[in-house]
Design a protein around this motif. Structure first.
Motif, PDB file in Angstrom:
ATOM      1  N   MET A   1     -14.128  -4.655  -6.336  1.00  0.00           N
ATOM      2  CA  MET A   1     -13.913  -5.791  -4.960  1.00  0.00           C
ATOM      3  C   MET A   1     -12.853  -5.107  -4.235  1.00  0.00           C
ATOM      4  O   MET A   1     -11.533  -4.944  -4.815  1.00  0.00           O
ATOM      5  CB  MET A   1     -13.678  -7.060  -5.773  1.00  0.00           C
ATOM      6  N   GLU A   2     -13.070  -4.994  -3.018  1.00  0.00           N
ATOM      7  CA  GLU A   2     -12.198  -4.428  -1.921  1.00  0.00           C
ATOM      8  C   GLU A   2     -11.913  -5.370  -0.824  1.00  0.00           C
ATOM      9  O   GLU A   2     -12.977  -5.707  -0.258  1.00  0.00           O
ATOM     10  CB  GLU A   2     -12.654  -2.918  -1.756  1.00  0.00           C
ATOM     11  N   PHE A   3     -10.628  -5.271  -0.388  1.00  0.00           N
ATOM     12  CA  PHE A   3     -10.449  -6.354   0.611  1.00  0.00           C
ATOM     13  C   PHE A   3      -9.510  -5.296   1.707  1.00  0.00           C
ATOM     14  O   PHE A   3      -8.562  -4.773   1.205  1.00  0.00           O
ATOM     15  CB  PHE A   3      -9.813  -7.654   0.330  1.00  0.00           C
ATOM     16  N   ARG A   4      -9.923  -5.413   2.944  1.00  0.00           N
ATOM     17  CA  ARG A   4      -9.045  -4.872   4.127  1.00  0.00           C
ATOM     18  C   ARG A   4      -8.533  -5.779   5.012  1.00  0.00           C
ATOM     19  O   ARG A   4      -9.039  -6.700   5.532  1.00  0.00           O
ATOM     20  CB  ARG A   4      -9.961  -3.891   4.943  1.00  0.00           C
ATOM     21  N   ILE A   5      -7.116  -5.788   5.045  1.00  0.00           N
ATOM     22  CA  ILE A   5      -6.365  -6.777   5.906  1.00  0.00           C
ATOM     23  C   ILE A   5      -6.300  -6.155   7.328  1.00  0.00           C
ATOM     24  O   ILE A   5      -5.561  -5.121   7.586  1.00  0.00           O
ATOM     25  CB  ILE A   5      -4.897  -6.871   5.474  1.00  0.00           C
ATOM     26  N   GLU A   6      -7.153  -6.628   8.138  1.00  0.00           N
ATOM     27  CA  GLU A   6      -7.399  -6.113   9.501  1.00  0.00           C
ATOM     28  C   GLU A   6      -6.852  -6.758  10.514  1.00  0.00           C
ATOM     29  O   GLU A   6      -6.777  -6.595  11.827  1.00  0.00           O
ATOM     30  CB  GLU A   6      -8.977  -5.825   9.555  1.00  0.00           C
ATOM     31  N   HIS A   7      -6.320  -7.921  10.132  1.00  0.00           N
ATOM     32  CA  HIS A   7      -5.808  -8.788  11.256  1.00  0.00           C
ATOM     33  C   HIS A   7      -4.233  -9.434  10.976  1.00  0.00           C
ATOM     34  O   HIS A   7      -3.977  -9.485   9.946  1.00  0.00           O
ATOM     35  CB  HIS A   7      -6.586 -10.246  11.453  1.00  0.00           C
ATOM     36  N   GLU A   8      -3.538  -9.715  12.017  1.00  0.00           N
ATOM     37  CA  GLU A   8      -2.193 -10.571  11.848  1.00  0.00           C
ATOM     38  C   GLU A   8      -2.703 -11.953  11.575  1.00  0.00           C
ATOM     39  O   GLU A   8      -3.823 -12.372  11.630  1.00  0.00           O
ATOM     40  CB  GLU A   8      -1.541 -10.226  13.173  1.00  0.00           C
ATOM     41  N   TRP A   9      -1.726 -12.576  11.154  1.00  0.00           N
ATOM     42  CA  TRP A   9      -1.713 -14.064  10.756  1.00  0.00           C
ATOM     43  C   TRP A   9      -2.665 -15.048  11.826  1.00  0.00           C
ATOM     44  O   TRP A   9      -3.151 -15.837  11.479  1.00  0.00           O
ATOM     45  CB  TRP A   9      -0.406 -14.534  10.595  1.00  0.00           C
ATOM     46  N   PRO A  18      -5.643  -0.194   8.028  1.00  0.00           N
ATOM     47  CA  PRO A  18      -5.282  -1.417   7.577  1.00  0.00           C
ATOM     48  C   PRO A  18      -4.979  -1.429   5.979  1.00  0.00           C
ATOM     49  O   PRO A  18      -5.385  -0.496   5.365  1.00  0.00           O
ATOM     50  CB  PRO A  18      -6.953  -2.305   7.507  1.00  0.00           C
ATOM     51  N   VAL A  19      -4.234  -2.261   5.504  1.00  0.00           N
ATOM     52  CA  VAL A  19      -3.997  -2.448   4.083  1.00  0.00           C
ATOM     53  C   VAL A  19      -5.263  -2.702   3.417  1.00  0.00           C
ATOM     54  O   VAL A  19      -6.103  -3.461   3.814  1.00  0.00           O
ATOM     55  CB  VAL A  19      -2.976  -3.511   3.717  1.00  0.00           C
ATOM     56  N   THR A  20      -5.308  -2.075   2.328  1.00  0.00           N
ATOM     57  CA  THR A  20      -6.542  -2.144   1.378  1.00  0.00           C
ATOM     58  C   THR A  20      -5.994  -2.496   0.041  1.00  0.00           C
ATOM     59  O   THR A  20      -5.187  -2.003  -0.623  1.00  0.00           O
ATOM     60  CB  THR A  20      -7.507  -0.714   1.058  1.00  0.00           C
ATOM     61  N   ILE A  21      -6.767  -3.751  -0.603  1.00  0.00           N
ATOM     62  CA  ILE A  21      -6.494  -4.235  -1.932  1.00  0.00           C
ATOM     63  C   ILE A  21      -7.767  -4.127  -2.723  1.00  0.00           C
ATOM     64  O   ILE A  21      -8.812  -4.704  -2.171  1.00  0.00           O
ATOM     65  CB  ILE A  21      -6.004  -5.710  -1.725  1.00  0.00           C
ATOM     66  N   CYS A  22      -7.617  -3.682  -4.023  1.00  0.00           N
ATOM     67  CA  CYS A  22      -8.892  -3.632  -4.698  1.00  0.00           C
ATOM     68  C   CYS A  22      -8.546  -4.319  -5.988  1.00  0.00           C
ATOM     69  O   CYS A  22      -7.402  -4.173  -6.390  1.00  0.00           O
ATOM     70  CB  CYS A  22      -8.882  -1.964  -5.241  1.00  0.00           C
ATOM     71  N   LEU A  23      -9.505  -4.987  -6.331  1.00  0.00           N
ATOM     72  CA  LEU A  23      -9.502  -5.859  -7.597  1.00  0.00           C
ATOM     73  C   LEU A  23     -10.419  -5.380  -8.815  1.00  0.00           C
ATOM     74  O   LEU A  23     -11.483  -4.940  -8.340  1.00  0.00           O
ATOM     75  CB  LEU A  23      -9.653  -7.400  -7.457  1.00  0.00           C
ATOM     76  N   LYS A  24      -9.909  -5.025  -9.705  1.00  0.00           N
ATOM     77  CA  LYS A  24     -10.649  -4.243 -10.839  1.00  0.00           C
ATOM     78  C   LYS A  24     -10.703  -5.018 -12.059  1.00  0.00           C
ATOM     79  O   LYS A  24      -9.445  -5.464 -12.471  1.00  0.00           O
ATOM     80  CB  LYS A  24     -10.286  -2.870 -10.976  1.00  0.00           C
ATOM     81  N   PRO A  25     -11.627  -5.249 -12.927  1.00  0.00           N
ATOM     82  CA  PRO A  25     -11.769  -5.985 -14.395  1.00  0.00           C
ATOM     83  C   PRO A  25     -10.860  -4.983 -15.253  1.00  0.00           C
ATOM     84  O   PRO A  25     -10.812  -3.984 -15.352  1.00  0.00           O
ATOM     85  CB  PRO A  25     -12.970  -6.214 -14.599  1.00  0.00           C
ATOM     86  N   GLY A  29      -6.485  -8.453 -18.347  1.00  0.00           N
ATOM     87  CA  GLY A  29      -6.125  -9.092 -17.014  1.00  0.00           C
ATOM     88  C   GLY A  29      -6.769  -8.729 -15.821  1.00  0.00           C
ATOM     89  O   GLY A  29      -7.871  -7.787 -16.055  1.00  0.00           O
ATOM     90  N   LEU A  30      -6.348  -8.646 -14.675  1.00  0.00           N
ATOM     91  CA  LEU A  30      -6.714  -8.240 -13.527  1.00  0.00           C
ATOM     92  C   LEU A  30      -5.977  -6.944 -13.024  1.00  0.00           C
ATOM     93  O   LEU A  30      -4.822  -7.297 -12.682  1.00  0.00           O
ATOM     94  CB  LEU A  30      -7.038  -9.279 -12.686  1.00  0.00           C
ATOM     95  N   LEU A  31      -6.543  -5.895 -12.821  1.00  0.00           N
ATOM     96  CA  LEU A  31      -6.023  -4.871 -12.301  1.00  0.00           C
ATOM     97  C   LEU A  31      -5.863  -4.697 -10.412  1.00  0.00           C
ATOM     98  O   LEU A  31      -7.161  -5.116 -10.149  1.00  0.00           O
ATOM     99  CB  LEU A  31      -6.723  -3.537 -12.520  1.00  0.00           C
ATOM    100  N   ILE A  32      -4.888  -5.007 -10.104  1.00  0.00           N
ATOM    101  CA  ILE A  32      -4.931  -4.827  -8.542  1.00  0.00           C
ATOM    102  C   ILE A  32      -4.180  -3.591  -8.047  1.00  0.00           C
ATOM    103  O   ILE A  32      -3.507  -3.111  -8.606  1.00  0.00           O
ATOM    104  CB  ILE A  32      -3.935  -6.084  -7.982  1.00  0.00           C
TER     105      ILE A  32
END
Length: 194
Positions: A1-9, A18-25, A29-32
Motif C-alpha cells: 500500500m503506497e501513499f504520496r504526499i502531493e499537497h501542502e496542508w 513528493p514524500v512516499t509512504i509504503c505500508l507492508k504487512p 506489526g506494520l512495516l512503514i
C-alpha cells in the motif's frame, strides 16, 4: 500500500518530489517505509539518533496517523531523517496519554534523499482502526512547510488558518484487510485496554 504526499496542508501542490509512504504487512506489526527528499532544515534534533525525541514535530519529519474514528483514539508515528522517532497514543483530539514508546528505526540518507523504515508493533494500534492520514514537515521560519496526504480542501481553508494535523475530520477511510487479507483480524492491544 503506497501513499504520496502531493499537497501542502491547505491543498496547494508541493514544489518538490513528493514524500512516499509504503505500508507492508508483517507478523509482529506494520512495516512503514518512507522515501523523501532530504532538506536538512532544520538540522538534526539534539538527542541521540535511534531514540525517541519529544517535540520531534518541530524538526524535519514524516508522520503517519491511524485512527479509530468512532472512539477518536489514534496512533501517531513520526520518523526523522536523522534516525529519531516519536510514537504517541492519543484519545480524543490532541490528548496524548502515552508517548515516547520504543521503536526500531533504520534510516539511510544521501545529500538529497532519505529512506526510513520502522516496524510498528500491533500493540500500539488502537482497536478498530478505520481512518488514516500522513504528513511531512520541513523548513525553518517563513520557509516552514506542512504537507498532508489528505489536506484541508481549498474551499474550507479560512483566512489566517494555521496547519493542524489533528483535524480528524479530514482523515480518510483505511482498511487493514486490504493490506493483510480479508480474514485478518487486528490483534488486541494490551496498551489500549487501560
Amino acid at each position: 500500500m503506497e501513499f504520496r504526499i502531493e499537497h501542502e496542508w491547505d491543498s496547494s501542490p508541493v514544489t518538490h518530489d513528493p514524500v512516499t509512504i509504503c505500508l507492508k504487512p508483517a507478523k509482529e506489526g506494520l512495516l512503514i517505509a518512507v522515501n523523501a527528499p532530504f532538506f536538512n532544515d532544520p538540522p538534526a534534533p539534539p538527542g541521540p539518533s535511534g531514540e525517541a525525541f519529544p517535540g520531534l514535530w518541530d524538526y524535519e519529519v514524516v508522520e503517519a496517523f491511524f485512527l479509530n474514528d468512532e472512539k477518536k483514539q489514534y496512533l501517531e508515528v513520526e520518523l526523522c531523517p536523522h534516525g529519531h522517532h516519536l510514537v504517541l497514543l492519543l484519545s480524543r483530539r490532541r490528548n496524548i496519554w502515552k508517548d515516547c514508546l520504543p521503536l526500531s528505526v533504520q534510516v539511510s540518507r544521501t545529500d538529497s534523499r532519505w529512506n526510513g523504515t520502522a516496524l510498528i508493533p500491533w500493540d500500539y494500534f488502537p482497536p478498530s482502526v478505520d481512518k488514516f492520514n500522513a504528513y511531512a514537515i520541513h523548513g525553518s521560519g517563513s520557509e516552514r512547510r506542512y504537507e498532508a496526504l489528505y489536506p484541508v480542501p481549498t474551499n474550507e481553508v479560512q483566512a489566517g488558518q494555521q496547519p493542524d494535523f489533528h483535524r480528524l475530520e479530514y482523515f480518510r477511510p483505511f482498511n487493514f484487510s486490504a493490506l493483510m487479507g480479508e480474514k485478518w483480524e487486528q490483534p488486541e492491544s494490551s496498551l489500549w485496554k487501560t
